[in-house]
Design an enzyme around this catalytic site. Structure first.
Site, PDB file in Angstrom:
ATOM      1  N   SER A 267       0.916  -1.245   0.040  1.00  0.00           N
ATOM      2  CA  SER A 267      -0.112  -0.091  -0.012  1.00  0.00           C
ATOM      3  C   SER A 267       0.946   1.257  -0.018  1.00  0.00           C
ATOM      4  O   SER A 267       1.792   1.286   0.744  1.00  0.00           O
ATOM      5  CB  SER A 267      -0.928   0.038   1.423  1.00  0.00           C
ATOM      6  OG  SER A 267      -1.624   1.232   1.404  1.00  0.00           O
TER       7      SER A 267
ATOM      8  N   TYR B 289      -2.546   1.008  10.932  1.00  0.00           N
ATOM      9  CA  TYR B 289      -2.549   0.578   9.349  1.00  0.00           C
ATOM     10  C   TYR B 289      -1.195   0.826   8.720  1.00  0.00           C
ATOM     11  O   TYR B 289      -0.465  -0.070   8.297  1.00  0.00           O
ATOM     12  CB  TYR B 289      -3.732   0.949   8.529  1.00  0.00           C
ATOM     13  CG  TYR B 289      -3.742   0.402   7.118  1.00  0.00           C
ATOM     14  CD1 TYR B 289      -4.039  -0.859   6.875  1.00  0.00           C
ATOM     15  CD2 TYR B 289      -3.251   1.309   5.933  1.00  0.00           C
ATOM     16  CE1 TYR B 289      -3.950  -1.369   5.428  1.00  0.00           C
ATOM     17  CE2 TYR B 289      -3.287   0.832   4.955  1.00  0.00           C
ATOM     18  CZ  TYR B 289      -3.585  -0.520   4.457  1.00  0.00           C
ATOM     19  OH  TYR B 289      -3.650  -1.073   3.069  1.00  0.00           O
TER      20      TYR B 289
ATOM     21  N   LYS C 235       1.887  -1.704   7.544  1.00  0.00           N
ATOM     22  CA  LYS C 235       1.996  -1.949   5.951  1.00  0.00           C
ATOM     23  C   LYS C 235       3.729  -1.583   5.890  1.00  0.00           C
ATOM     24  O   LYS C 235       4.467  -1.861   4.949  1.00  0.00           O
ATOM     25  CB  LYS C 235       1.145  -0.846   4.947  1.00  0.00           C
ATOM     26  CG  LYS C 235      -0.172  -1.677   4.814  1.00  0.00           C
ATOM     27  CD  LYS C 235      -0.109  -2.880   4.272  1.00  0.00           C
ATOM     28  CE  LYS C 235      -1.625  -3.497   4.072  1.00  0.00           C
ATOM     29  NZ  LYS C 235      -1.410  -4.766   3.469  1.00  0.00           N
TER      30      LYS C 235
HETATM   31  P1  NAD Z   1     -10.982  -6.663   0.956  1.00  0.00           P
HETATM   32  O1  NAD Z   1     -11.614  -6.133   2.290  1.00  0.00           O
HETATM   33  O2  NAD Z   1     -12.130  -6.604  -0.198  1.00  0.00           O
HETATM   34  O3  NAD Z   1     -10.179  -7.830   0.998  1.00  0.00           O
HETATM   35  C1  NAD Z   1      -9.383  -8.265   1.913  1.00  0.00           C
HETATM   36  C2  NAD Z   1      -9.464  -9.817   2.244  1.00  0.00           C
HETATM   37  O4  NAD Z   1      -8.577 -10.171   3.361  1.00  0.00           O
HETATM   38  C3  NAD Z   1     -11.030  -9.920   2.583  1.00  0.00           C
HETATM   39  O5  NAD Z   1     -11.456 -11.106   1.804  1.00  0.00           O
HETATM   40  C4  NAD Z   1     -10.788 -10.492   4.169  1.00  0.00           C
HETATM   41  O6  NAD Z   1     -11.843 -11.606   4.110  1.00  0.00           O
HETATM   42  C5  NAD Z   1      -9.399 -11.226   3.987  1.00  0.00           C
HETATM   43  N1  NAD Z   1      -8.955 -11.230   5.506  1.00  0.00           N
HETATM   44  C6  NAD Z   1      -8.993 -10.559   6.611  1.00  0.00           C
HETATM   45  N2  NAD Z   1      -8.550 -11.164   7.626  1.00  0.00           N
HETATM   46  C7  NAD Z   1      -7.956 -12.325   7.145  1.00  0.00           C
HETATM   47  C8  NAD Z   1      -7.561 -13.410   7.881  1.00  0.00           C
HETATM   48  N3  NAD Z   1      -7.109 -13.287   9.192  1.00  0.00           N
HETATM   49  N4  NAD Z   1      -6.872 -14.441   6.974  1.00  0.00           N
HETATM   50  C9  NAD Z   1      -7.403 -14.686   5.832  1.00  0.00           C
HETATM   51  N5  NAD Z   1      -7.945 -13.573   5.019  1.00  0.00           N
HETATM   52  C10 NAD Z   1      -8.167 -12.670   5.849  1.00  0.00           C
HETATM   53  O7  NAD Z   1     -10.123  -5.461   0.607  1.00  0.00           O
HETATM   54  P2  NAD Z   1      -8.624  -5.395  -0.433  1.00  0.00           P
HETATM   55  O8  NAD Z   1      -8.662  -3.910  -0.806  1.00  0.00           O
HETATM   56  O9  NAD Z   1      -9.108  -6.476  -1.475  1.00  0.00           O
HETATM   57  O10 NAD Z   1      -7.684  -5.762   0.360  1.00  0.00           O
HETATM   58  C11 NAD Z   1      -6.618  -6.625  -0.142  1.00  0.00           C
HETATM   59  C12 NAD Z   1      -5.166  -5.929   0.327  1.00  0.00           C
HETATM   60  O11 NAD Z   1      -5.141  -4.988  -0.406  1.00  0.00           O
HETATM   61  C13 NAD Z   1      -5.211  -5.729   1.698  1.00  0.00           C
HETATM   62  O12 NAD Z   1      -3.896  -6.330   1.995  1.00  0.00           O
HETATM   63  C14 NAD Z   1      -5.110  -4.270   1.795  1.00  0.00           C
HETATM   64  O13 NAD Z   1      -4.361  -3.772   2.901  1.00  0.00           O
HETATM   65  C15 NAD Z   1      -4.445  -3.853   0.380  1.00  0.00           C
HETATM   66  N6  NAD Z   1      -4.732  -2.598   0.018  1.00  0.00           N
HETATM   67  C16 NAD Z   1      -6.125  -2.192  -0.188  1.00  0.00           C
HETATM   68  C17 NAD Z   1      -6.253  -0.911  -0.626  1.00  0.00           C
HETATM   69  C18 NAD Z   1      -7.592  -0.431  -0.918  1.00  0.00           C
HETATM   70  O14 NAD Z   1      -7.856   0.892  -1.156  1.00  0.00           O
HETATM   71  N7  NAD Z   1      -8.509  -1.044  -1.026  1.00  0.00           N
HETATM   72  C19 NAD Z   1      -5.275  -0.006  -0.757  1.00  0.00           C
HETATM   73  C20 NAD Z   1      -3.938  -0.467  -0.599  1.00  0.00           C
HETATM   74  C21 NAD Z   1      -3.883  -1.634  -0.145  1.00  0.00           C
END
Ligand code: NAD
Length: 289
Positions: A140, A153, A157
């Protein structure tokens, strides 16, 4: 032979999209193990993959905070090897720091930091023995520069960056490539799934009014950034594919194509004040600096 890919956090968002793309690859190049904490949430993935996954995808339970759960998933990989490990599972935590409980702080570090590290630990000996492997981690921009009301957060990260960079130095000696896919805002369930203090919450009763008014501004800023500038998961998946298909992948990929200007400030203005001033102005613009 198909490349064996294991992805964490596939019930929604980036993990789901990546699993769908790889499992429905026109050349059937991949065998995908789409893992998720709660198998009751697998319907969405199954709907998205539209039956195209008969020999290319299996869904496994895996909670990245549970060591046994990780080992059980690993042992259910029929090929007995993983060529590409994607550590994607992650959660957010947002709100004034003084209102956050130790439990919620531990929880986010457990999932984002130790979850990622524990997962890599479990697959590392196999990759070393195989003499090849890819480790991709959903990073991120909040792992590269700080964001107000996201201290934990960002801490989680930032820590992932440190762990991955450290591993990358060693693992090149084993033909294992580590890559971070650095995302800005992405249209996923992330905002719904994150733990967020709402303005009327009782946990905010003790927080001073100045902080609360800045928090309100932050929430507005965050809402408009997600509305106006968020990428779709398909764009993120393309960058993952670039990294996967490259014979010599980079350590860091920016999903926006280039390093975002604010992130760049951190490198070009190492005293840090320029970044802090710029970010503050963007978020709290009409507040006196
Ligand atoms: P999301 O919430 O749709 O997906 C995150 C997934 O992680 C979910 O399916 C959730 O069930 C799963 N999860 C949570 N705790 C868990 C655990 N203990 N064991 C297994 N799975 C678990 O959101 P996303 O945006 O798809 O997030 C995916 C990654 O992208 C994350 O690491 C997030 O930090 C990163 N990210 C997202 C954004 C954004 O703006 N959406 C930006 C930068 C980074």
């Amino acid at each position: 032979d198909k490349k064996v890919v294991l992805i964490t956090g596939c019930s929604s968002g980036i993990g789901l999209s990546l699993a769908v793309r790889l499992a429905s690859d026109p050349n059937k190049e991949y065998k995908v193990y789409a893992t998720m904490r709660n198998l009751a949430k697998k319907e969405r993935l199954l709907e998205c993959v539209k039956g195209l996954h008969r020999d290319t995808m299996d869904i496994l339970q895996m909670d990245v905070t549970g060591q046994q759960s990780i080992l059980d998933a690993r042992d259910r990989v029929v090929e007995k090897r993983v060529d590409i490990l994607v550590c994607n599972a992650g959660v957010g935590l947002m709100g004034p720091l003084e209102a956050q409980s130790l439990d919620s702080m531990r929880q986010i570090l457990d999932v984002n930091l130790l979850g990622t590290i524990q997962t890599i630990q479990a697959f590392l000996p196999g990759m070393k023995a195989q003499g090849q492997g890819r480790i991709l981690v959903t990073g991120s921009t909040g792992g590269l520069h700080g964001l107000p009301f996201n201290e934990l957060y960002c801490a989680s990260k930032f820590a992932v960056e440190g762990a991955c960079e450290s591993m990358a130095v060693l693992l090149q000696h084993f033909n294992i490539h580590v890559s971070l896919i650095e995302c800005g805002p992405v249209n996923t369930d992330f905002l719904v799934n994150l733990q967020k203090a709402e303005l009327g919450d009782s946990s905010l009763k003790q927080v001073d009014p100045h902080t609360l008014s800045l928090y309100e501004k932050y929430l507005q800023h965050c809402g408009s950034v997600f509305q106006n500038a968020a990428q779709d998961t398909e764009e993120i998946v393309k960058v993952f594919l670039d990294a996967i298909q490259s014979p010599c992948p980079a350590f860091r990929y920016f999903t926006s194509g280039d390093i975002p200007p604010l992130t760049k400030l951190k490198i070009t203005e190492p005293d840090g004040l320029t970044y802090i001033g710029a970010m503050s102005k963007i978020i709290f613009s009409d507040e006196e600096q």
